[in-house]
Design a protein around this motif. Structure first.
Motif, short mmCIF file in Angstrom:
data_model
loop_
_atom_site.label_atom_id
_atom_site.label_comp_id
_atom_site.label_asym_id
_atom_site.label_seq_id
_atom_site.Cartn_x
_atom_site.Cartn_y
_atom_site.Cartn_z
N GLY A 1 10.74 -27.61 13.78
CA GLY A 1 12.06 -27.09 14.14
C GLY A 1 12.66 -26.25 13.02
O GLY A 1 13.23 -25.18 13.26
N VAL A 2 12.52 -26.71 11.79
CA VAL A 2 13.02 -25.97 10.64
C VAL A 2 12.27 -24.65 10.50
O VAL A 2 12.88 -23.59 10.30
CB VAL A 2 12.90 -26.81 9.35
CG1 VAL A 2 13.19 -25.97 8.12
CG2 VAL A 2 13.81 -28.01 9.41
N ALA A 3 10.95 -24.72 10.63
CA ALA A 3 10.13 -23.51 10.51
C ALA A 3 10.48 -22.51 11.60
O ALA A 3 10.61 -21.31 11.35
CB ALA A 3 8.66 -23.86 10.57
N HIS A 4 10.66 -23.00 12.82
CA HIS A 4 11.00 -22.12 13.94
C HIS A 4 12.36 -21.45 13.71
O HIS A 4 12.52 -20.23 13.89
CB HIS A 4 10.99 -22.91 15.24
CG HIS A 4 11.23 -22.10 16.47
ND1 HIS A 4 11.03 -20.75 16.53
CD2 HIS A 4 11.65 -22.45 17.70
CE1 HIS A 4 11.31 -20.31 17.74
NE2 HIS A 4 11.70 -21.32 18.46
N SER A 5 13.35 -22.24 13.32
CA SER A 5 14.69 -21.69 13.08
C SER A 5 14.69 -20.67 11.95
O SER A 5 15.33 -19.62 12.05
CB SER A 5 15.67 -22.82 12.74
OG SER A 5 15.81 -23.70 13.83
N ALA A 6 13.97 -20.96 10.88
CA ALA A 6 13.91 -20.04 9.73
C ALA A 6 13.22 -18.74 10.12
O ALA A 6 13.68 -17.65 9.75
CB ALA A 6 13.19 -20.69 8.56
N CYS A 7 12.12 -18.84 10.87
CA CYS A 7 11.41 -17.63 11.29
C CYS A 7 12.28 -16.79 12.22
O CYS A 7 12.32 -15.57 12.12
CB CYS A 7 10.10 -18.00 11.97
SG CYS A 7 8.83 -18.60 10.83
N ALA A 8 12.99 -17.45 13.13
CA ALA A 8 13.87 -16.74 14.07
C ALA A 8 15.01 -16.03 13.33
O ALA A 8 15.40 -14.92 13.69
CB ALA A 8 14.43 -17.71 15.11
N ALA A 9 15.53 -16.67 12.29
CA ALA A 9 16.64 -16.09 11.53
C ALA A 9 16.16 -15.16 10.42
O ALA A 9 16.96 -14.41 9.86
CB ALA A 9 17.49 -17.20 10.91
N GLY A 10 14.87 -15.22 10.08
CA GLY A 10 14.33 -14.37 9.02
C GLY A 10 14.76 -14.80 7.64
O GLY A 10 14.86 -13.98 6.73
N VAL A 11 15.00 -16.09 7.46
CA VAL A 11 15.43 -16.60 6.16
C VAL A 11 14.36 -17.54 5.59
O VAL A 11 13.64 -18.19 6.34
CB VAL A 11 16.77 -17.35 6.24
CG1 VAL A 11 17.88 -16.40 6.69
CG2 VAL A 11 16.69 -18.53 7.19
#
Length: 82
Positions: A3-13
């Protein structure tokens, strides 16, 4: 965590790995260690690549657990709360 990896990739952070050690059991007067790792870039990488790198980074930050000697006041009660 995917979930963290997905959110970070989606936000580009980047993902910043954090490890909280010595949390197996709790008692009064116990000290903890919070370690922060280097940011993991996400640009041009898959969620799975970021997740694996995050798991590896956290594992590297955690020391091997060693049971401390001495009294452990309220150990069972405090550990049971969490």
């Amino acid at each position: 965590n995917a979930g963290v990896a997905h959110s970070a990739c989606a936000a580009g952070v980047p993902v910043v790995p954090i490890a909280l050690s010595v949390t197996k059991d709790l008692w009064l007067g116990k000290t903890f260690s919070l370690r922060v790792g280097a940011p993991i870039p996400v640009k041009g990488r898959t969620v799975e690549e970021v997740r694996k790198d995050g798991e590896r980074a956290v594992a590297e930050l955690l020391p091997i657990y060693q049971e401390p000697a001495g009294r452990k006041p309220l150990r069972v009660w405090l550990t049971g709360l969490f």
